[in-house]
Design a protein around this motif. Structure first.
Motif, PDB file in Angstrom:
ATOM      1  N   ALA A 320       0.834  -1.202   0.000  1.00  0.00           N
ATOM      2  CA  ALA A 320       0.000   0.000   0.000  1.00  0.00           C
ATOM      3  C   ALA A 320       0.871   1.256   0.000  1.00  0.00           C
ATOM      4  CB  ALA A 320      -0.926  -0.014   1.211  1.00  0.00           C
ATOM      5  N   ALA A 321       1.978   1.239   0.752  1.00  0.00           N
ATOM      6  CA  ALA A 321       2.867   2.399   0.775  1.00  0.00           C
ATOM      7  C   ALA A 321       3.466   2.653  -0.606  1.00  0.00           C
ATOM      8  CB  ALA A 321       3.974   2.178   1.799  1.00  0.00           C
ATOM      9  N   ARG A 322       3.855   1.560  -1.306  1.00  0.00           N
ATOM     10  CA  ARG A 322       4.368   1.732  -2.662  1.00  0.00           C
ATOM     11  C   ARG A 322       3.290   2.297  -3.586  1.00  0.00           C
ATOM     12  NH1 ARG A 322       6.443  -3.712  -2.104  1.00  0.00           N
ATOM     13  NH2 ARG A 322       8.618  -3.702  -1.414  1.00  0.00           N
ATOM     14  N   GLU A 323       2.065   1.826  -3.421  1.00  0.00           N
ATOM     15  CA  GLU A 323       0.983   2.330  -4.271  1.00  0.00           C
ATOM     16  C   GLU A 323       0.722   3.810  -4.005  1.00  0.00           C
ATOM     17  OE1 GLU A 323      -2.230  -0.245  -3.397  1.00  0.00           O
ATOM     18  OE2 GLU A 323      -1.490  -1.920  -4.625  1.00  0.00           O
ATOM     19  N   ILE A 324       0.843   4.225  -2.737  1.00  0.00           N
ATOM     20  CA  ILE A 324       0.680   5.659  -2.447  1.00  0.00           C
ATOM     21  C   ILE A 324       1.769   6.446  -3.153  1.00  0.00           C
ATOM     22  CG2 ILE A 324       0.895   7.375  -0.611  1.00  0.00           C
ATOM     23  CD1 ILE A 324      -0.549   5.488   1.228  1.00  0.00           C
ATOM     24  N   ASP A 325       2.975   5.935  -3.132  1.00  0.00           N
ATOM     25  CA  ASP A 325       4.060   6.632  -3.808  1.00  0.00           C
ATOM     26  C   ASP A 325       3.841   6.677  -5.315  1.00  0.00           C
ATOM     27  OD1 ASP A 325       6.754   7.853  -3.681  1.00  0.00           O
ATOM     28  OD2 ASP A 325       7.316   6.099  -4.860  1.00  0.00           O
ATOM     29  N   ALA A 332      -9.706   0.844  -0.261  1.00  0.00           N
ATOM     30  CA  ALA A 332     -10.507  -0.366  -0.032  1.00  0.00           C
ATOM     31  C   ALA A 332      -9.654  -1.627  -0.016  1.00  0.00           C
ATOM     32  CB  ALA A 332     -11.590  -0.484  -1.112  1.00  0.00           C
ATOM     33  N   SER A 333      -8.402  -1.558  -0.534  1.00  0.00           N
ATOM     34  CA  SER A 333      -7.564  -2.760  -0.565  1.00  0.00           C
ATOM     35  C   SER A 333      -7.140  -3.193   0.832  1.00  0.00           C
ATOM     36  CB  SER A 333      -6.325  -2.495  -1.424  1.00  0.00           C
ATOM     37  OG  SER A 333      -5.558  -1.435  -0.860  1.00  0.00           O
ATOM     38  N   LEU A 334      -7.268  -2.319   1.836  1.00  0.00           N
ATOM     39  CA  LEU A 334      -6.903  -2.668   3.215  1.00  0.00           C
ATOM     40  C   LEU A 334      -8.121  -2.897   4.105  1.00  0.00           C
ATOM     41  CD1 LEU A 334      -3.935  -0.203   3.875  1.00  0.00           C
ATOM     42  CD2 LEU A 334      -3.810  -2.609   3.260  1.00  0.00           C
ATOM     43  N   ASP A 335      -9.327  -3.016   3.501  1.00  0.00           N
ATOM     44  CA  ASP A 335     -10.533  -3.189   4.325  1.00  0.00           C
ATOM     45  C   ASP A 335     -10.494  -4.484   5.120  1.00  0.00           C
ATOM     46  OD1 ASP A 335     -11.514  -0.800   3.509  1.00  0.00           O
ATOM     47  OD2 ASP A 335     -12.832  -1.614   1.947  1.00  0.00           O
ATOM     48  N   PHE A 351      -3.526   3.754   8.827  1.00  0.00           N
ATOM     49  CA  PHE A 351      -2.874   3.938   7.536  1.00  0.00           C
ATOM     50  C   PHE A 351      -3.875   4.364   6.467  1.00  0.00           C
ATOM     51  CE2 PHE A 351      -1.012   2.596   3.535  1.00  0.00           C
ATOM     52  CZ  PHE A 351       0.308   3.002   3.663  1.00  0.00           C
ATOM     53  N   GLN A 352      -5.068   3.741   6.480  1.00  0.00           N
ATOM     54  CA  GLN A 352      -6.101   4.141   5.522  1.00  0.00           C
ATOM     55  C   GLN A 352      -6.452   5.620   5.684  1.00  0.00           C
ATOM     56  OE1 GLN A 352      -9.216   1.235   6.276  1.00  0.00           O
ATOM     57  NE2 GLN A 352      -9.067   0.532   4.163  1.00  0.00           N
ATOM     58  N   HIS A 353      -6.702   6.016   6.935  1.00  0.00           N
ATOM     59  CA  HIS A 353      -7.064   7.413   7.181  1.00  0.00           C
ATOM     60  C   HIS A 353      -5.936   8.353   6.760  1.00  0.00           C
ATOM     61  CE1 HIS A 353      -9.000  10.808   9.115  1.00  0.00           C
ATOM     62  NE2 HIS A 353      -7.885  11.047   9.822  1.00  0.00           N
ATOM     63  N   MET A 354      -4.725   7.970   7.068  1.00  0.00           N
ATOM     64  CA  MET A 354      -3.581   8.802   6.696  1.00  0.00           C
ATOM     65  C   MET A 354      -3.441   8.882   5.180  1.00  0.00           C
ATOM     66  SD  MET A 354       0.445   8.162   7.525  1.00  0.00           S
ATOM     67  CE  MET A 354       0.406   6.758   6.411  1.00  0.00           C
ATOM     68  N   ALA A 355      -3.627   7.726   4.499  1.00  0.00           N
ATOM     69  CA  ALA A 355      -3.497   7.713   3.044  1.00  0.00           C
ATOM     70  C   ALA A 355      -4.544   8.596   2.388  1.00  0.00           C
ATOM     71  CB  ALA A 355      -3.602   6.280   2.528  1.00  0.00           C
ATOM     72  N   ILE A 356      -5.784   8.554   2.887  1.00  0.00           N
ATOM     73  CA  ILE A 356      -6.841   9.409   2.314  1.00  0.00           C
ATOM     74  C   ILE A 356      -6.477  10.881   2.503  1.00  0.00           C
ATOM     75  CG2 ILE A 356      -9.258  10.072   2.554  1.00  0.00           C
ATOM     76  CD1 ILE A 356      -9.834   7.146   3.316  1.00  0.00           C
ATOM     77  N   GLU A 357      -6.001  11.242   3.698  1.00  0.00           N
ATOM     78  CA  GLU A 357      -5.617  12.634   3.935  1.00  0.00           C
ATOM     79  C   GLU A 357      -4.438  13.041   3.064  1.00  0.00           C
ATOM     80  OE1 GLU A 357      -4.886  13.281   8.014  1.00  0.00           O
ATOM     81  OE2 GLU A 357      -7.007  13.298   8.593  1.00  0.00           O
ATOM     82  N   VAL A 358      -3.477  12.128   2.916  1.00  0.00           N
ATOM     83  CA  VAL A 358      -2.308  12.430   2.088  1.00  0.00           C
ATOM     84  C   VAL A 358      -2.721  12.649   0.641  1.00  0.00           C
ATOM     85  CG1 VAL A 358      -0.190  11.451   1.131  1.00  0.00           C
ATOM     86  CG2 VAL A 358      -0.619  11.298   3.577  1.00  0.00           C
ATOM     87  N   GLN A 359      -3.616  11.779   0.137  1.00  0.00           N
ATOM     88  CA  GLN A 359      -4.074  11.953  -1.235  1.00  0.00           C
ATOM     89  C   GLN A 359      -4.800  13.284  -1.414  1.00  0.00           C
ATOM     90  OE1 GLN A 359      -6.353   8.375  -1.863  1.00  0.00           O
ATOM     91  NE2 GLN A 359      -4.618   7.295  -2.796  1.00  0.00           N
ATOM     92  N   ALA A 360      -5.661  13.626  -0.426  1.00  0.00           N
ATOM     93  CA  ALA A 360      -6.371  14.905  -0.521  1.00  0.00           C
ATOM     94  C   ALA A 360      -5.393  16.078  -0.473  1.00  0.00           C
ATOM     95  CB  ALA A 360      -7.395  15.013   0.604  1.00  0.00           C
TER      96      ALA A 360
END
Length: 634
Positions: A320-325, A332-335, A351-360
C-alpha cells in the motif's frame, strides 16, 4: 532478507540454542550421576569390606573358641581313660594324637614334670623332656592345684594352640592343636576372595583396600599407577569423604572404611571403566541430535506458518505504501486487514485514514503548485523582459561610458601612449583621460571612484567633467585638484569619493608637474637602465571627501625614452582563487625589461600577467592602466 525469513531464522536459532543448552545440561547431569553412582558403589564396597572384615574376625574367633572347647573336651576324655603306666600311656597318647590330628599331648605332675608324652614307642618319658617354656606357669599351677578344671593356655605358640585339663592326683593333661585347622575358614573369608567376586560387575576394573596408615591390605584386578591410587586414598582417609578422579580410560572413586563407631580405619579405591560413561554420552548425543532435528523441523514449520501470518499484513502495508508513492493506492484494498481487532488492524485503519488525507493534501498541493507555477511563469516572463531591457540599457550605458573615455592620445611627435579599462561589472568606476592644455603641455589623469556599478559610473562621468573643466582653468596640478575637490563635494549626494592622479607634461623639456589625491603613485621606467620606480609621493586626500583641501605638487624630469605607467588598484589588488593579491612587487617585476617595448605591448604584458595570476578567479575590481612614453622635444 524478508521479514518471514528473519522470523523463521530467529525461531530456528532460538530452538537450536535451547536444544544445545539442554543437551549440555543433560550431559553434565549424566556425568555427575555416573560419578555419584560410582561413589555410591565405592561406598557400598567399602561397607562390604568393613563388614566382611568384622564377620571374618568374628568367625575366626568363634572357630577358635570351638577349637578350644573341642581340645578341652578331648583332653578331658583322655584324662578320664584307664590310666596306664610307662610306655602304654605314651603309646595311647601317640595314637590319640595321630587319630585326632593333634600336635602333641603332655601329662605333667604338680611340679610340672612330664610324666607322659605322645611320642609313641620311645617310652613314656624322654630324658630332659620339658613343656614349652612359653606356656603360662600360673595357668598350669591353677590346673595342678585343682582351682580350674580346664583352661586355654594363652595364644598360639609356634602355630599351636594349647589347652590344659585337671587330672586327679594333682596332675594336668595338656593338648596342643595346630591353628592351621582354621586356614580354610580364613581363606574362604579373606578380602582378596571377596574383592575378586566384585570384579567385572558394573564396569569395576580393579579394587584396592588401604588401612588408616595408607598401607595396602588387598588388591585385585588390573594394575594402576601406584601414586595415582595412593593419592586419592590418602585424600579420602584425610577428608573422610568420598572422592573421584576422571582419567582418559577409567574413573577412580575412593570411599572411606569406617568401623562400628564411625571412625575411618581405611579406604577402598575402585577403578571403573569409562565405557559406560562414553556410551551414555553417545546416547545423549544421539538422542539429542534426533530430538534437535525433530524439534528444529517442527519449529521451522511452525515458524513458517506463524511468520507468514505475521508478515502478510506487513507485506500488504508495504504494498500500500508503494501504491501511495505511485499514486495508485485504493483505500478499499486494506478493508479486510482493517477489520482485524489486533494491533495490525489498528495500524491498517490509521494507515487508511492517513493515506486518504495524504491523497487529498497532494491533490490540494498540486492545485496550488499549478497556480503558483502559472504565476511564476508570468513573473518570470516579466523578469526576463525587464532583464533584457536592463541589459539593453546597460549595454547602451557601457557603450556611452566607453565613448566618454578617449580612445587614443592626441597625435604628437614628443610622446606616445596607450590606455585600457576593463570594468568588473557592466559599468566601471575607473577612468583615465589625457588632453592637450595648449600646444606645449599635455594633461594626464587616472582616477578610481569608490564603489562599482551605475552610481560609480555616473560619479566617474561627473568627476571627469569637473577635472577637465578645472584643468583648463588653471595650469597648476595642485590647484586643479583643489578646485575639482570643492566642486565634487558640493555635487555628491551619495557620499562617493574618487582617488585621482593628475599630471602636466611639458613636451619640450620632459618636465612632469603632478599632484596626487590619494591614488596609487605611478611608476616610471627609465630608458637608460630599465629600472622601475615610484614617482615621489605627494600628500593629498581623495576628491569628494572634504572641501577646501590643499594638494601639494611635485616635479619630475623625464628623459627621452622614459615611460610613465599609471594604474588603479584593480591591478595591484587582483586576487587568485586562494585570496592572494597580485601586488606592486609583482607589477614591478612585470614592467622590468619593457623600456624598449612598444606602449601597447607593455599594456598587453601587464594585463596578461594579471590574467595568468588570477587563473580564472572572479574579477573583484576594475582594471585600468595608462602608459605614456616621452620621446623627446620636437
Amino acid at each position: 532478507m524478508t521479514l518471514t525469513r528473519r522470523l523463521v531464522l530467529m525461531v530456528a536459532a532460538c530452538i537450536a540454542l535451547a536444544i544445545l543448552a539442554i543437551s549440555l545440561v543433560f550431559g553434565v547431569l549424566g556425568r555427575q550421576a555416573l560419578i555419584a553412582q560410582a561413589e555410591g558403589q565405592a561406598q557400598a564396597v567399602a561397607r562390604i569390606v568393613a563388614e566382611s572384615a568384622r564377620l571374618t574376625e568374628i568367625s575366626l574367633e568363634e572357630m577358635r573358641n570351638v577349637l578350644l572347647d573341642d581340645l578341652a573336651t578331648l583332653a578331658f576324655a583322655i584324662a578320664n581313660t584307664n590310666e596306664s603306666e610307662g610306655s602304654d600311656i605314651g603309646t595311647r597318647l601317640a595314637e590319640i594324637v595321630a587319630r585326632g590330628n593333634l600336635a602333641s599331648i603332655w601329662l605333667v605332675d604338680g611340679d610340672l614334670r612330664v610324666l607322659a608324652h605322645s611320642i609313641g614307642d620311645y617310652g613314656a618319658v624322654i630324658e630332659g623332656e620339658t613343656l614349652p617354656p612359653a606356656l603360662p606357669a600360673e595357668a598350669l599351677a591353677a590346673l595342678t592345684s585343682g582351682r580350674r578344671f580346664s583352661l586355654a593356655l594363652g595364644g598360639p605358640l609356634d602355630g599351636i594352640q594349647y589347652v590344659g585339663v585337671r587330672v586327679a592326683g594333682g596332675r594336668a593333661l595338656i593338648a596342643g592343636q595346630p591353628v592351621t585347622v582354621l586356614a580354610p575358614v580364613r581363606a574362604a573369608n579373606s578380602l582378596p576372595v571377596l574383592l575378586a567376586a566384585l570384579l567385572d560387575r558394573d564396569e569395576i576394573q580393579s579394587i584396592r583396600v588401604f588401612d588408616d596408615t595408607q598401607g595396602l591390605l588387598a588388591e585385585v584386578g588390573t594394575a594402576l599407577p601406584p601414586a595415582e591410587v595412593k593419592d586419592i586414598a590418602v585424600a579420602t582417609i584425610a577428608g573422610t569423604a568420598p572422592a573421584s578422579a576422571l582419567r582418559p580410560d577409567h574413573l577412580l572413586v575412593a570411599a572411606p572404611i569406617r568401623d562400628t563407631a564411625g571412625i575411618t580405619i581405611g579406604a577402598t579405591v575402585i577403578a571403573l571403566s569409562t565405557a559406560r560413561l562414553d556410551r551414555m554420552l553417545a546416547d545423549y548425543l544421539l538422542y539429542g541430535a534426533g530430538a534437535a532435528g525433530l524439534v528444529f523441523a517442527i519449529g521451522v514449520a511452525a515458524a513458517s506458518v506463524f511468520a507468514g501470518r505475521i508478515a502478510r499484513p506487513v507485506a500488504a502495508m508495504t504494498r500500500a505504501a508503494r501504491e501511495i508513492d505511485g499514486r495508485s493506492f485504493d483505500p478499499a484494498s486494506l478493508d479486510r486487514l482493517a477489520r482485524q481487532g489486533d494491533e495490525l488492524g489498528t495500524l491498517a485503519r490509521v494507515f487508511q485514514h492517513m493515506a486518504i488525507e495524504v491523497q487529498a493534501r497532494e491533490e490540494h498541493l498540486e492545485a496550488l503548485v499549478r497556480a503558483r507555477t502559472l504565476e511564476l511563469e508570468q513573473k518570470n516572463a516579466l523578469l526576463e523582459a525587464s532583464k533584457r531591457r536592463v541589459e539593453a540599457e546597460l549595454d547602451a550605458a557601457r557603450s556611452l561610458q566607453a565613448a566618454i573615455l578617449p580612445q587614443a592620445l592626441p597625435a604628437h611627435p614628443s610622446y606616445a601612449g596607450k590606455a585600457t579599462m576593463v570594468p568588473a561589472r557592466e559599468l566601471g568606476g575607473d577612468f583615465y583621460d589625457f588632453f592637450a592644455i595648449d600646444e606645449r603641455h599635455l594633461g594626464i589623469v587616472i582616477a578610481d571612484v569608490s564603489g562599482k556599478g551605475v552610481p560609480a559610473a555616473f560619479f566617474m562621468a561627473i568627476s571627469r567633467t569637473v577635472l577637465q573643466s578645472s584643468a583648463r582653468e588653471s595650469r597648476s596640478a595642485g590647484a586643479c585638484l583643489a578646485a575639482a575637490n570643492t566642486l565634487l563635494c558640493a555635487q555628491n549626494p551619495m557620499d562617493l569619493f574618487v582617488t585621482t592622479f593628475y599630471g602636466i607634461l611639458d613636451t619640450e623639456t620632459g618636465d612632469l608637474a603632478y599632484a596626487n589625491g590619494g591614488h596609487n603613485p605611478p611608476l616610471v621606467i627609465r630608458r637608460a637602465d630599465g629600472t622601475v620606480a615610484d614617482l615621489p609621493r605627494t600628500s593629498g586626500m581623495a576628491l569628494g571627501v572634504m572641501p577646501d583641501m590643499p594638494y601639494a605638487e611635485k616635479r619630475l624630469r623625464l628623459d627621452p625614452g622614459d615611460t610613465l605607467f599609471l594604474y588603479t588598484d584593480g591591478i595591484s589588488e587582483a586576487m587568485d582563487g586562494e585570496g592572494r593579491e597580485f601586488g606592486e612587487a609583482r607589477l614591478r617585476e612585470t614592467l622590468a625589461g619593457t623600456e624598449a617595448r612598444a606602449v601597447d605591448l607593455v599594456i598587453e604584458g601587464v594585463t596578461a600577467a594579471v590574467g595568468h595570476f588570477v587563473a580564472g578567479a572572479e574579477q573583484s575590481d576594475d582594471i585600468t592602466c595608462l602608459v605614456i612614453r616621452y620621446i623627446g622635444p620636437r
